[in-house]
Design a protein around this motif. Structure first.
Motif, mmCIF file in Angstrom:
data_model
loop_
_atom_site.group_PDB
_atom_site.id
_atom_site.type_symbol
_atom_site.label_atom_id
_atom_site.label_comp_id
_atom_site.label_asym_id
_atom_site.label_seq_id
_atom_site.Cartn_x
_atom_site.Cartn_y
_atom_site.Cartn_z
ATOM 1 N N CYS A 137 27.649 -37.237 2.768
ATOM 2 C CA CYS A 137 27.529 -38.690 2.704
ATOM 3 C C CYS A 137 28.882 -39.363 3.014
ATOM 4 O O CYS A 137 29.546 -38.984 3.974
ATOM 5 C CB CYS A 137 26.975 -39.084 1.343
ATOM 6 S SG CYS A 137 26.264 -40.713 1.297
ATOM 7 N N THR A 138 29.302 -40.308 2.192
ATOM 8 C CA THR A 138 30.501 -41.078 2.516
ATOM 9 C C THR A 138 31.787 -40.440 1.977
ATOM 10 O O THR A 138 32.835 -41.077 1.951
ATOM 11 C CB THR A 138 30.359 -42.510 1.985
ATOM 12 O OG1 THR A 138 29.699 -42.473 0.713
ATOM 13 C CG2 THR A 138 29.517 -43.371 2.905
ATOM 14 N N GLY A 139 31.692 -39.191 1.529
ATOM 15 C CA GLY A 139 32.921 -38.447 1.243
ATOM 16 C C GLY A 139 33.253 -38.246 -0.235
ATOM 17 O O GLY A 139 34.155 -37.460 -0.556
ATOM 18 N N GLY A 195 38.692 -42.677 3.942
ATOM 19 C CA GLY A 195 39.281 -42.339 2.631
ATOM 20 C C GLY A 195 39.450 -43.544 1.720
ATOM 21 O O GLY A 195 40.159 -43.466 0.713
ATOM 22 N N ILE A 196 38.807 -44.661 2.056
ATOM 23 C CA ILE A 196 38.980 -45.884 1.248
ATOM 24 C C ILE A 196 37.657 -46.224 0.556
ATOM 25 O O ILE A 196 36.598 -46.249 1.209
ATOM 26 C CB ILE A 196 39.445 -47.057 2.138
ATOM 27 C CG1 ILE A 196 40.803 -46.703 2.719
ATOM 28 C CG2 ILE A 196 39.507 -48.363 1.353
ATOM 29 C CD1 ILE A 196 41.347 -47.704 3.713
ATOM 30 N N PHE A 197 37.727 -46.471 -0.743
ATOM 31 C CA PHE A 197 36.503 -46.647 -1.527
ATOM 32 C C PHE A 197 36.619 -47.850 -2.447
ATOM 33 O O PHE A 197 37.700 -48.191 -2.919
ATOM 34 C CB PHE A 197 36.254 -45.390 -2.385
ATOM 35 C CG PHE A 197 36.076 -44.149 -1.549
ATOM 36 C CD1 PHE A 197 34.832 -43.788 -1.070
ATOM 37 C CD2 PHE A 197 37.180 -43.361 -1.201
ATOM 38 C CE1 PHE A 197 34.670 -42.660 -0.274
ATOM 39 C CE2 PHE A 197 37.030 -42.235 -0.417
ATOM 40 C CZ PHE A 197 35.764 -41.888 0.064
ATOM 41 N N GLY A 198 35.471 -48.480 -2.729
ATOM 42 C CA GLY A 198 35.419 -49.562 -3.707
ATOM 43 C C GLY A 198 35.160 -49.003 -5.098
ATOM 44 O O GLY A 198 34.866 -47.809 -5.252
ATOM 45 N N SER A 199 35.216 -49.897 -6.099
ATOM 46 C CA SER A 199 35.069 -49.445 -7.500
ATOM 47 C C SER A 199 33.726 -48.762 -7.742
ATOM 48 O O SER A 199 33.619 -47.865 -8.569
ATOM 49 C CB SER A 199 35.116 -50.627 -8.467
ATOM 50 O OG SER A 199 36.137 -51.452 -8.130
ATOM 51 N N ALA A 206 44.508 -50.032 -2.163
ATOM 52 C CA ALA A 206 44.376 -50.456 -0.760
ATOM 53 C C ALA A 206 44.066 -51.955 -0.777
ATOM 54 O O ALA A 206 44.079 -52.584 -1.822
ATOM 55 C CB ALA A 206 43.255 -49.676 -0.087
ATOM 56 N N SER A 207 43.759 -52.530 0.378
ATOM 57 C CA SER A 207 43.500 -53.983 0.400
ATOM 58 C C SER A 207 42.160 -54.291 -0.276
ATOM 59 O O SER A 207 41.346 -53.395 -0.511
ATOM 60 C CB SER A 207 43.486 -54.458 1.846
ATOM 61 O OG SER A 207 42.543 -53.696 2.553
ATOM 62 N N ASP A 208 41.920 -55.534 -0.553
ATOM 63 C CA ASP A 208 40.657 -56.041 -1.126
ATOM 64 C C ASP A 208 40.257 -55.355 -2.417
ATOM 65 O O ASP A 208 39.067 -55.140 -2.677
ATOM 66 C CB ASP A 208 39.470 -55.849 -0.149
ATOM 67 C CG ASP A 208 39.781 -56.381 1.218
ATOM 68 O OD1 ASP A 208 40.590 -57.322 1.293
ATOM 69 O OD2 ASP A 208 39.229 -55.851 2.196
ATOM 70 N N GLY A 209 41.220 -54.913 -3.203
ATOM 71 C CA GLY A 209 40.873 -54.282 -4.488
ATOM 72 C C GLY A 209 40.249 -52.902 -4.325
ATOM 73 O O GLY A 209 39.615 -52.390 -5.243
ATOM 74 N N ARG A 210 40.383 -52.300 -3.134
ATOM 75 C CA ARG A 210 39.808 -50.964 -2.959
ATOM 76 C C ARG A 210 40.877 -49.897 -3.173
ATOM 77 O O ARG A 210 42.045 -50.193 -3.430
ATOM 78 C CB ARG A 210 39.168 -50.855 -1.583
ATOM 79 C CG ARG A 210 37.940 -51.772 -1.515
ATOM 80 C CD ARG A 210 37.228 -51.715 -0.203
ATOM 81 N NE ARG A 210 38.077 -52.068 0.917
ATOM 82 C CZ ARG A 210 37.823 -51.718 2.167
ATOM 83 N NH1 ARG A 210 36.779 -50.999 2.452
ATOM 84 N NH2 ARG A 210 38.625 -52.095 3.133
ATOM 85 N N LEU A 245 44.756 -40.104 -1.806
ATOM 86 C CA LEU A 245 46.117 -39.708 -1.397
ATOM 87 C C LEU A 245 46.053 -38.839 -0.134
ATOM 88 O O LEU A 245 45.127 -38.029 0.016
ATOM 89 C CB LEU A 245 46.795 -38.934 -2.528
ATOM 90 C CG LEU A 245 47.041 -39.747 -3.812
ATOM 91 C CD1 LEU A 245 47.712 -38.879 -4.873
ATOM 92 C CD2 LEU A 245 47.899 -40.992 -3.514
ATOM 93 N N PRO A 246 47.039 -39.000 0.738
ATOM 94 C CA PRO A 246 46.963 -38.313 2.042
ATOM 95 C C PRO A 246 46.863 -36.795 1.911
ATOM 96 O O PRO A 246 46.158 -36.156 2.690
ATOM 97 C CB PRO A 246 48.276 -38.696 2.737
ATOM 98 C CG PRO A 246 48.860 -39.811 1.941
ATOM 99 C CD PRO A 246 48.186 -39.881 0.619
ATOM 100 N N GLU A 247 47.526 -36.195 0.901
ATOM 101 C CA GLU A 247 47.470 -34.722 0.821
ATOM 102 C C GLU A 247 46.059 -34.232 0.480
ATOM 103 O O GLU A 247 45.661 -33.134 0.865
ATOM 104 C CB GLU A 247 48.501 -34.150 -0.156
ATOM 105 C CG GLU A 247 48.413 -34.614 -1.588
ATOM 106 C CD GLU A 247 49.289 -35.847 -1.864
ATOM 107 O OE1 GLU A 247 49.428 -36.691 -0.947
ATOM 108 O OE2 GLU A 247 49.809 -35.955 -2.995
ATOM 109 N N ILE A 248 45.291 -35.088 -0.222
ATOM 110 C CA ILE A 248 43.910 -34.694 -0.536
ATOM 111 C C ILE A 248 43.037 -34.935 0.691
ATOM 112 O O ILE A 248 42.193 -34.108 1.048
ATOM 113 C CB ILE A 248 43.371 -35.486 -1.752
ATOM 114 C CG1 ILE A 248 44.328 -35.298 -2.933
ATOM 115 C CG2 ILE A 248 41.965 -35.042 -2.111
ATOM 116 C CD1 ILE A 248 43.935 -36.041 -4.166
#
Ligand SMILES: C[S@@+](CC[C@H](N)C(=O)[O-])C[C@H]1O[C@@H](n2cnc3c(N)ncnc32)[C@H](O)[C@@H]1O
Length: 481
Positions: free
Chosen positions: A117-119, A159-163, A181-185, A189-192
């Motif tokens: 799915c979305t990761g 790699g960007i997710f909302g609450s 990240a932006s917008d409260g998301r 981390l890059p290593e993961i």
């Protein structure tokens, strides 16, 4: 926009979807299927969703069509550390045992999130690996994440997710392994992120491409995926997953995924309330069999002959060139050729029968009906002609006429399975459940003449086993309602 396909055609389309991408749409989910095809039609720029369904079914699926179906028919519910007990078993039992056994032999681990799915699932696995293997950077770790839906994969790769994605995860997960990240998301981390490789893969394919290196997997997660699959497709997927695992590999499914699909390749191991599956040491996985009809019409080679030879063949044989064009979905060319053949043999039932189908498949319903009447006149005792007449009439919403044609088909062949089934559907839609039930019983009785993988006459590829499943699931649905 809604797809106003008659039930009969929707049934065929649901069969096509089950064969190509595994997903199961019993009659109770036909509204979802209608919406999905309507959305896919818009995406593909096909004005009419009915034509969209036809176009998709008429030729081998190209990537663009596959993507459109995937985007509009898959379900994307997921979140971090979903069914957290499975992750506890992974961290406390499975990974420690694997680490012990691999410590001295190559320090290699291979994990696959199938239907990622979305990761959220593969990134949760990556976090579990970090927490369990302190010297993880000295290990060779493969973490493959695959899904059918290209949009889901794009989101996963970002790699960007909302609450909402953290709705059941312990708070420390967000704090330790993500950054704002932006917008409260939140961004992983890059290593993961680097630990996971995302690839588009259709689990319903017979063989997974070697290029994706899907083999010798120690642990496979395939959770909340098989529950959406047709039972026989779920079984096939499990057989493929099993083949892709090491001899002592683990399979993690969700409690909602039916364990019926799991077959002889795995044995259940209980970890308290959690059931995980371990590959048997000597699995007896049957090789894939090709007893089922192909998902898409067989591509027949176009027969090239001299004009004279063609003319002779047309006189001696059924119109094979036209049949080849028809099988390739080239209905307009098939119809043209059949019309020409008719000038030599105006009442040939084989030509008329194929012409009716070719016209109906192009939506040329009035012409199809005229030719059907001509066919019935030429071949009075053929039940198929009446059945096809009923299909065309249903498309025209002339339901009463369709019922009469079905009754004629059944008078000529009382064991005509699809005629019983179609009549049962029409009568059920009219609210006469008891009478519909009798027709479905007749369909089931007539099905006994066939083996489960036999393709039913006039069905465009549906097997006896599949129709029995469909009738069974309609029954279950009615019992629940
Ligand atoms: C409900 S999600 C489950 C996600 C995750 N495994 C979990 O448990 O949270 C089901 C996923 O299966 C994917 N899927 C459905 N049919 C598929 C197929 N034929 N091949 C690969 N993935 C498929 C969908 O795109 C969707 O992402």
């Amino acid at each position: 926009m809604e797809l106003n396909l008659p039930d009969q055609q929707l049934m065929l389309f649901s069969e096509f979807v089950a064969q190509t991408i595994g997903l199961y749409f019993p009659p109770s989910r036909w509204p979802d299927l209608r919406r999905g095809v309507a959305a896919a039609a818009i995406e593909l720029g096909i004005v009419d969703p009915i034509n969209c369904a036809r176009e998709l079914m008429s030729a081998p699926l190209v990537q663009e069509h596959l993507d459109a179906l995937a985007k509009h028919l898959t379900v994307g519910e997921t979140y971090f550390f979903r069914e957290s007990r499975s992750f506890e078993v992974l961290e406390r039992h499975i990974l420690p045992a694997l680490i012990r056994s691999r410590q001295e032999s190559g320090r290699r681990l291979r994990i696959w999130s199938a239907g990622c799915c979305t990761g959220e699932e593969p990134y949760s696995i990556a976090i579990s690996l970090l927490r369990t293997i302190p010297d993880w950077s000295e290990w060779s770790i493969t973490l493959l994440a695959t899904d059918l839906n290209p949009n889901f994969l794009l989101k996963a790769e970002s790699g960007i997710f909302g609450s909402w994605s953290f709705r059941n995860a312990p708070a420390e997960i967000k704090d330790r392994y993500f950054r704002a990240a932006s917008d409260g998301r939140f961004e992983i981390l890059p290593e993961i992120k680097r630990m996971v490789r995302f690839v588009q893969l259709n689990l319903a394919d017979d063989a997974y491409p070697a290029a994706y290196d899907i083999q010798a997997m120690d642990v496979v997660f395939c959770r909340n995926v098989l529950m959406y699959f047709a039972p026989r497709q779920a079984k096939k997927v499990v057989e493929n997953l099993c083949r892709a695992q090491t001899d002592d590999g683990w399979l993690i499914v969700s409690p909602s995924d039916s364990s019926n699909a799991l077959g002889p390749g795995y044995r259940a191991v209980n970890f308290g309330e959690v059931m995980i599956y371990k590959k048997g040491t000597r699995p007896s996985i049957p090789q894939p069999q090709s007893t089922e009809p192909p998902a898409t019409p067989v591509k027949l080679p176009t027969v090239r002959r001299s004009r004279r030879a063609r003319r002779i063949a047309a006189i001696i044989n059924p119109p094979q060139d036209a049949a080849a064009l028809y099988a390739q979905g080239r209905y307009d060319e098939a119809a043209d050729l059949l019309e020409k053949l008719l000038s030599d043999r105006p009442n040939d039932p084989a030509i008329l029968g194929l012409l009716v189908r070719a016209l109906a498949n192009q939506g040329r319903l009035t012409e199809a009906l005229d030719r059907c009447d001509q066919w019935i006149g030429a071949d009075k005792l053929n039940p198929s002609s009446h059945y096809l007449r009923s299909v065309v009439l249903q498309e025209q919403n002339a339901v009463e006429g369709a019922v009469q044609s079905l009754q004629k088909a059944l008078y000529l062949d009382p064991e005509f399975v699809l005629a019983h089934f179609a009549l049962g559907n029409i009568i059920r839609n009219r609210g006469r459940a008891g009478e519909a039930h009798r027709h479905m019983n007749n369909a089931l009785r007539s099905l006994r003449r066939f083996g489960p993988s036999d393709v039913l006459p006039e069905s465009d590829g549906i097997t006896a086993g599949r129709l029995a499943e469909i009738i069974g699931s309609m029954r279950n649905q009615e019992a629940v309602a």
